[in-house]
Design an enzyme around this catalytic site. Structure first.
Site, PDB file in Angstrom:
ATOM      1  N   LYS A  12       0.841  -1.211   0.000  1.00 54.85           N
ATOM      2  CA  LYS A  12       0.000   0.000   0.000  1.00 54.85           C
ATOM      3  C   LYS A  12       0.876   1.261   0.000  1.00 54.85           C
ATOM      4  CE  LYS A  12      -3.659  -2.696   2.051  1.00 54.85           C
ATOM      5  NZ  LYS A  12      -4.855  -2.767   2.890  1.00 54.85           N
ATOM      6  N   HIS A  96      -8.502  -3.086  -6.194  1.00 53.39           N
ATOM      7  CA  HIS A  96      -8.471  -3.206  -4.737  1.00 53.39           C
ATOM      8  C   HIS A  96      -9.598  -2.351  -4.152  1.00 53.39           C
ATOM      9  CE1 HIS A  96      -7.231  -2.809  -0.575  1.00 53.39           C
ATOM     10  NE2 HIS A  96      -6.504  -3.894  -0.755  1.00 53.39           N
ATOM     11  N   GLU A  98      -9.740  -0.414  -1.760  1.00 51.46           N
ATOM     12  CA  GLU A  98      -9.358   0.966  -1.427  1.00 51.46           C
ATOM     13  C   GLU A  98      -9.388   1.841  -2.672  1.00 51.46           C
ATOM     14  OE1 GLU A  98      -5.752  -0.071   0.672  1.00 51.46           O
ATOM     15  OE2 GLU A  98      -6.992  -0.943   2.265  1.00 51.46           O
ATOM     16  N   GLU A 166     -11.348 -10.280  -1.110  1.00 50.08           N
ATOM     17  CA  GLU A 166     -11.001  -9.481   0.059  1.00 50.08           C
ATOM     18  C   GLU A 166     -12.254  -8.807   0.604  1.00 50.08           C
ATOM     19  OE1 GLU A 166      -6.562  -8.311   0.098  1.00 50.08           O
ATOM     20  OE2 GLU A 166      -7.655  -6.805  -1.029  1.00 50.08           O
ATOM     21  N   GLY A 172      -7.429  -4.845   7.150  1.00 52.35           N
ATOM     22  CA  GLY A 172      -6.810  -3.989   8.152  1.00 52.35           C
ATOM     23  C   GLY A 172      -7.551  -3.915   9.473  1.00 52.35           C
ATOM     24  N   SER A 210      -6.628  -9.234   6.694  1.00 54.75           N
ATOM     25  CA  SER A 210      -6.125  -9.610   8.018  1.00 54.75           C
ATOM     26  C   SER A 210      -5.489 -11.001   8.070  1.00 54.75           C
ATOM     27  CB  SER A 210      -7.235  -9.478   9.071  1.00 54.75           C
ATOM     28  OG  SER A 210      -7.648  -8.128   9.171  1.00 54.75           O
TER      29      SER A 210
HETATM   30  P1  PGA Z   1      -4.556  -6.446   5.418  1.00 54.31           P
HETATM   31  O1  PGA Z   1      -4.775  -5.899   3.927  1.00 54.31           O
HETATM   32  O2  PGA Z   1      -3.780  -7.727   5.323  1.00 54.31           O
HETATM   33  O3  PGA Z   1      -3.785  -5.357   6.117  1.00 54.31           O
HETATM   34  O4  PGA Z   1      -5.911  -6.674   6.004  1.00 54.31           O
HETATM   35  C1  PGA Z   1      -5.056  -6.773   2.875  1.00 54.31           C
HETATM   36  C2  PGA Z   1      -5.215  -5.994   1.589  1.00 54.31           C
HETATM   37  O5  PGA Z   1      -5.854  -4.933   1.592  1.00 54.31           O
HETATM   38  O6  PGA Z   1      -4.723  -6.413   0.527  1.00 54.31           O
END
Ligand code: PGA
Length: 248
Positions: A12, A96, A98, A166, A172, A210
């Site tokens: 990220k 993704h 995000e 995901e 996160g 996570s």
């Molecule tokens: P994370 O993120 O392992 O921190 O939960 C996974 C991702 O967004 O690819």
């Protein structure tokens, strides 16, 4: 059908040059010969070149976190799949959650980006996943199926793309679905993707959200889980290598 596991680290918007180079170096020296999983790191665009230099001659692959859908042109601030390939990368994460949230990327945009990645000769890792409200409403499989049908490009084949599940609420947060929920979702994804692609025995399906050394063994043991997309835990070499070592 045995699919080789892929353990992908999504850094990220983290790491400056020295830290990124040190992390990449720790992975190249820590990866076990004969490891059962392929290792991939996806640093921010600014670190693709220096990390590529560190990874050269190692078995750790390089990927980017996003790209533009066009080959070239007037798109200030964007980078193309060919530019990413030029730096020695083999993968690009697209869609993704995000980016879907922060940059309003729809399935149509994600599909165009995945097509651009394929056209450049790279492998797209297409991300899908439901929000917490969608899961609570019992719509998780419907949403993910729709995202797969909307985001997988025409030119894709089962061995030229990767799809990552995901759940947005697991990213996160330290929370993960139960292994039964992950297993059910991945079985559903393989069925939907198989319809879209004309087969999905070779398709690698990753779980992300996570993933940590403490839960990697049970998640990676699931039949339809062919690896992990790891955010936070990919920033520590020890944790990322432990996750990779958990692949069956
Ligand atoms: P994370 O993120 O392992 O921190 O939960 C996974 C991702 O967004 O690819």
């Amino acid at each position: 059908m045995t699919r080789r596991a892929l353990i992908a680290g999504n850094w990220k918007m983290n790491m400056l040059r020295a830290g990124g180079e040190a992390l990449a170096a720790a992975l190249t020296s820590g990866i076990k010969p004969g490891a059962s999983a392929d290792l991939l790191v996806c640093p921010p665009a600014t670190l693709l070149a220096p990390v590529s230099a560190v990874l050269a001659d190692s078995s750790v692959a390089l990927g980017a976190q996003d790209c533009h859908m066009n080959e070239a042109g007037a798109h200030t601030g964007d980078i193309s799949a060919a530019m990413i390939k030029d730096l020695g990368a083999a993968y690009v994460i697209v869609g993704h959650s995000e980016r879907r949230a922060d940059h309003a990327e729809s399935d149509v945009i994600v599909r165009a980006k995945a097509a651009a990645v394929l056209a450049a000769g790279l492998t797209p890792i297409i991300c899908v996943g439901e929000t917490e409200a969608e899961r609570d409403a019992g719509e998780a499989e419907t949403i993910v199926g729709k995202q797969i049908r909307g985001s997988v490009p025409e030119a894709a084949a089962e061995d030229t793309i990767v799809i990552a599940y995901e759940p947005v609420w697991a990213i996160g947060t330290g929370r993960t679905p139960t292994v039964d929920d992950i297993a059910a979702m991945h079985a559903h994804m393989r069925q939907v993707a198989g319809n879209v692609l004309g087969g999905a025995d070779k398709l690698r399906l990753l779980y992300g959200g996570s993933v940590k050394p403490g839960n990697a063994v049970e998640i990676l043991a699931l039949e339809d889980v062919d690896g992990a997309l790891v955010g936070g835990a990919s920033l520590k070499a020890e944790d990322f290598l432990a996750i990779a070592a958990a692949a069956p």
